[in-house]
Design a protein around this motif. Structure first.
Motif, mmCIF file in Angstrom:
data_model
loop_
_atom_site.group_PDB
_atom_site.id
_atom_site.type_symbol
_atom_site.label_atom_id
_atom_site.label_comp_id
_atom_site.label_asym_id
_atom_site.label_seq_id
_atom_site.Cartn_x
_atom_site.Cartn_y
_atom_site.Cartn_z
ATOM 1 N N ALA A 143 88.107 -27.868 -62.795
ATOM 2 C CA ALA A 143 87.682 -28.577 -61.586
ATOM 3 C C ALA A 143 86.509 -29.515 -61.836
ATOM 4 C CB ALA A 143 87.300 -27.568 -60.505
ATOM 5 N N LYS A 144 85.997 -29.515 -63.081
ATOM 6 C CA LYS A 144 84.885 -30.386 -63.476
ATOM 7 C C LYS A 144 83.638 -30.139 -62.623
ATOM 8 C CE LYS A 144 87.977 -33.978 -65.203
ATOM 9 N NZ LYS A 144 88.427 -35.389 -65.113
ATOM 10 N N ILE A 145 83.288 -28.836 -62.485
ATOM 11 C CA ILE A 145 82.059 -28.455 -61.789
ATOM 12 C C ILE A 145 81.322 -27.445 -62.668
ATOM 13 C CG2 ILE A 145 82.999 -28.867 -59.488
ATOM 14 C CD1 ILE A 145 83.516 -25.889 -59.235
ATOM 15 N N GLY A 146 80.074 -27.157 -62.345
ATOM 16 C CA GLY A 146 79.298 -26.192 -63.110
ATOM 17 C C GLY A 146 79.742 -24.767 -62.825
ATOM 18 N N PRO A 147 79.538 -23.840 -63.784
ATOM 19 C CA PRO A 147 79.933 -22.442 -63.568
ATOM 20 C C PRO A 147 79.259 -21.809 -62.353
ATOM 21 C CG PRO A 147 79.433 -22.848 -65.879
ATOM 22 C CD PRO A 147 79.023 -24.075 -65.128
ATOM 23 N N ILE A 148 77.945 -22.085 -62.185
ATOM 24 C CA ILE A 148 77.231 -21.520 -61.043
ATOM 25 C C ILE A 148 77.798 -22.073 -59.736
ATOM 26 C CG2 ILE A 148 74.995 -21.357 -59.889
ATOM 27 C CD1 ILE A 148 73.676 -21.479 -62.626
ATOM 28 N N GLU A 149 78.115 -23.365 -59.738
ATOM 29 C CA GLU A 149 78.713 -23.990 -58.555
ATOM 30 C C GLU A 149 80.080 -23.399 -58.252
ATOM 31 O OE1 GLU A 149 79.034 -28.180 -58.875
ATOM 32 O OE2 GLU A 149 79.786 -28.480 -56.827
ATOM 33 N N ALA A 150 80.832 -23.082 -59.312
ATOM 34 C CA ALA A 150 82.155 -22.478 -59.121
ATOM 35 C C ALA A 150 82.041 -21.115 -58.461
ATOM 36 C CB ALA A 150 82.871 -22.361 -60.466
ATOM 37 N N VAL A 151 81.085 -20.296 -58.928
ATOM 38 C CA VAL A 151 80.883 -18.971 -58.332
ATOM 39 C C VAL A 151 80.404 -19.106 -56.890
ATOM 40 C CG1 VAL A 151 79.549 -16.837 -58.475
ATOM 41 C CG2 VAL A 151 80.398 -17.917 -60.566
ATOM 42 N N ASP A 152 79.474 -20.021 -56.653
ATOM 43 C CA ASP A 152 78.930 -20.223 -55.310
ATOM 44 C C ASP A 152 80.019 -20.656 -54.333
ATOM 45 O OD1 ASP A 152 76.618 -20.471 -53.474
ATOM 46 O OD2 ASP A 152 77.181 -22.603 -53.492
ATOM 47 N N LEU A 153 80.872 -21.560 -54.775
ATOM 48 C CA LEU A 153 81.972 -22.011 -53.915
ATOM 49 C C LEU A 153 82.957 -20.886 -53.642
ATOM 50 C CD1 LEU A 153 82.803 -25.565 -55.329
ATOM 51 C CD2 LEU A 153 81.900 -25.026 -53.062
ATOM 52 N N ALA A 154 83.250 -20.080 -54.672
ATOM 53 C CA ALA A 154 84.202 -18.981 -54.513
ATOM 54 C C ALA A 154 83.711 -17.961 -53.493
ATOM 55 C CB ALA A 154 84.441 -18.303 -55.860
ATOM 56 N N LEU A 155 82.375 -17.801 -53.399
ATOM 57 C CA LEU A 155 81.825 -16.802 -52.500
ATOM 58 C C LEU A 155 81.468 -17.358 -51.125
ATOM 59 C CD1 LEU A 155 79.437 -14.948 -55.007
ATOM 60 C CD2 LEU A 155 81.729 -14.243 -54.255
ATOM 61 N N SER A 156 81.044 -18.640 -51.072
ATOM 62 C CA SER A 156 80.524 -19.196 -49.820
ATOM 63 C C SER A 156 81.491 -20.137 -49.098
ATOM 64 C CB SER A 156 79.207 -19.938 -50.086
ATOM 65 O OG SER A 156 79.422 -21.009 -51.001
ATOM 66 N N ASP A 157 82.183 -20.950 -49.847
ATOM 67 C CA ASP A 157 83.078 -21.935 -49.237
ATOM 68 C C ASP A 157 84.467 -21.809 -49.853
ATOM 69 O OD1 ASP A 157 84.302 -24.045 -48.037
ATOM 70 O OD2 ASP A 157 82.729 -25.513 -48.471
ATOM 71 N N LYS A 158 85.204 -20.833 -49.357
ATOM 72 C CA LYS A 158 86.504 -20.519 -49.958
ATOM 73 C C LYS A 158 87.510 -21.652 -49.786
ATOM 74 C CE LYS A 158 86.126 -15.510 -49.422
ATOM 75 N NZ LYS A 158 86.733 -14.281 -48.855
ATOM 76 N N ASN A 159 87.416 -22.383 -48.687
ATOM 77 C CA ASN A 159 88.369 -23.470 -48.444
ATOM 78 C C ASN A 159 88.211 -24.587 -49.469
ATOM 79 O OD1 ASN A 159 89.528 -22.243 -46.191
ATOM 80 N ND2 ASN A 159 87.975 -23.088 -44.814
ATOM 81 N N GLN A 160 86.948 -24.999 -49.720
ATOM 82 C CA GLN A 160 86.718 -26.047 -50.713
ATOM 83 C C GLN A 160 87.063 -25.558 -52.107
ATOM 84 O OE1 GLN A 160 82.736 -27.608 -50.797
ATOM 85 N NE2 GLN A 160 83.188 -29.086 -52.432
#
Length: 382
Positions: free
Chosen positions: A90-107
């Motif tokens: 997805a061309k994003i940072g690992p921390i950003e990937a975890v944060d999105l998976a936990l906080s913004d599931k739709n995105q």
């Protein structure tokens, strides 16, 4: 014995399933359960191999493998690796990937959906190579003999697995990738799938090369020790069974970790065919990894390997099925439960075939013993 060996696995299973229900409801419970069974099934033969090698090591290195090795397996390959795959795709940072998976599931779901063709192509090629190398190898024990015998003959052709995998990749990039759900044009879609598939092939070859390197090191060490034993016997000295330590055990530890990493690729990549949720993925694969380690300990302590000889075949056929499913999901959506049940069904079929084989062998031995006893009675009567 069972509770002592599998106690931690049972505890992790209970906690993991409760966490799955709290996180994703009963759907999450089902996904984690399927992933756990899938990981155990795909890594069963790895546990057998681990046990065969681990029993040669001394107590210190066995403890290192079963402690540090567990941390690497559960937290490294099963937790960090899925995040890395999503982040790169997805061309994003690992921390950003975890944060999105936990906080913004739709995105997060949109990013993973957009990255799925690349993940599927990478994983599909990696798993396909494992399956092809297995079925093209001539083995003494054959499960589906009508299929495996002719394939073993074809396997004598050099680089056949790589050629078939590349042909499959080209066909996939020109057909299934043309209508994949990417935010780019058809040419870019095909290019993404093609590059990702080649990356999967390269990864498989690198992992295989490292495994082969460490295996050769171990063979050289074993040959050296055997020569030393023969020299000691020639001089009339007693030779005791000393388990490997030092440099030999270190190489063996590295070899085991490379093996485990390769099987982790199977489970993690196969898990993407079942779910894109990294939380459920980490829970399911983590539970499965604990059972694989416990099974390794059990086999070492029992001093014997399992008699279900077709399970390895079933696991590799499940890998092949997952490879095909991953490639198909580049264009079509397949429900995760169906994907999981295909692997479980193949494992169950191979297990039942192994049980029937063992019963048939036991019955044949019983008849042979009865026949011998009757002959002895007749001879003694004469």
């Amino acid at each position: 014995m069972v509770l002592k060996t599998f106690g931690w696995s049972f505890a992790v299973t209970a906690l993991g399933l409760v966490a799955a229900v709290l996180y994703g409801g009963w759907t999450g419970f089902g996904v984690v359960a399927i992933l756990s069974v899938l990981e155990i099934s795909l890594s069963f033969d790895n546990a057998v191999v681990n046990a065969g090698i681990l029993k040669k090591m001394n107590a210190f290195w066995q403890k290192i493998f079963l402690t540090i090795g567990v941390l690497i397996a559960v937290f490294g390959m099963r937790l960090v690796f899925p995040v890395v795959i999503v982040a790169i795709s997805a061309k994003i940072g690992p921390i950003e990937a975890v944060d999105l998976a936990l906080s913004d599931k739709n995105q997060y779901k949109e990013l993973v959906t957009d990255a799925h063709p690349a993940i599927a192509a990478f994983g599909g090629m990696f798993l396909l190579m494992i399956f092809l190398d297995f079925i093209f190898e001539d083995r003494d024990i054959k499960w589906l003999a009508w299929l495996e015998r002719p394939l073993a003959k074809l396997g004598k052709v050099d680089m056949l697995s790589a050629c078939i995998a590349l042909i499959v990749l080209l066909i996939t990039s020109m057909t299934l990738a043309t209508e994949a759900h990417l935010h780019s044009g058809p040419a870019d879609k095909a290019q993404t799938v093609l590059i990702s598939g080649v990356a999967g092939l390269i990864t498989y070859m690198v992992v295989g090369g490292l495994s082969g390197y460490f295996e050769n090191k171990l063979e050289e060490e074993e040959e050296r020790e055997h020569e030393e034993e023969e020299q000691a016997k020639a001089k009339g000295k007693e030779v005791s069974a000393v388990k490997l330590a030092g440099q030999a055990a270190f190489f063996m530890f590295l070899y085991l970790e490379v093996l485990d990493a390769s099987f982790s690729f199977d489970g993690v990549i196969g898990a993407f065919a079942i779910t894109n949720d990294i939380v459920l993925m980490a829970l399911g694969l983590g539970i499965g990894a604990m059972y694989v380690r416990s099974l390794t300990v059990y086999l070492v302590r029992q001093g014997t390997l399992d008699d279900y000889v077709y399970l390895e075949h079933g696991a590799h056929y499940a890998i092949g099925a997952l490879a095909v499913i991953l490639l198909v999901t580049i264009k079509y959506e397949i429900h995760e439960v169906i994907t999981g049940l295909v692997g479980v069904a193949l494992i169950g079929w191979s297990f039942w075939s192994s049980v029937r084989r063992n019963r048939a062998l036991a019955a044949a031995e019983g008849k042979a013993d009865t026949s011998d006893d009757n002959k002895a009675e007749v001879q003694s009567g004469v």
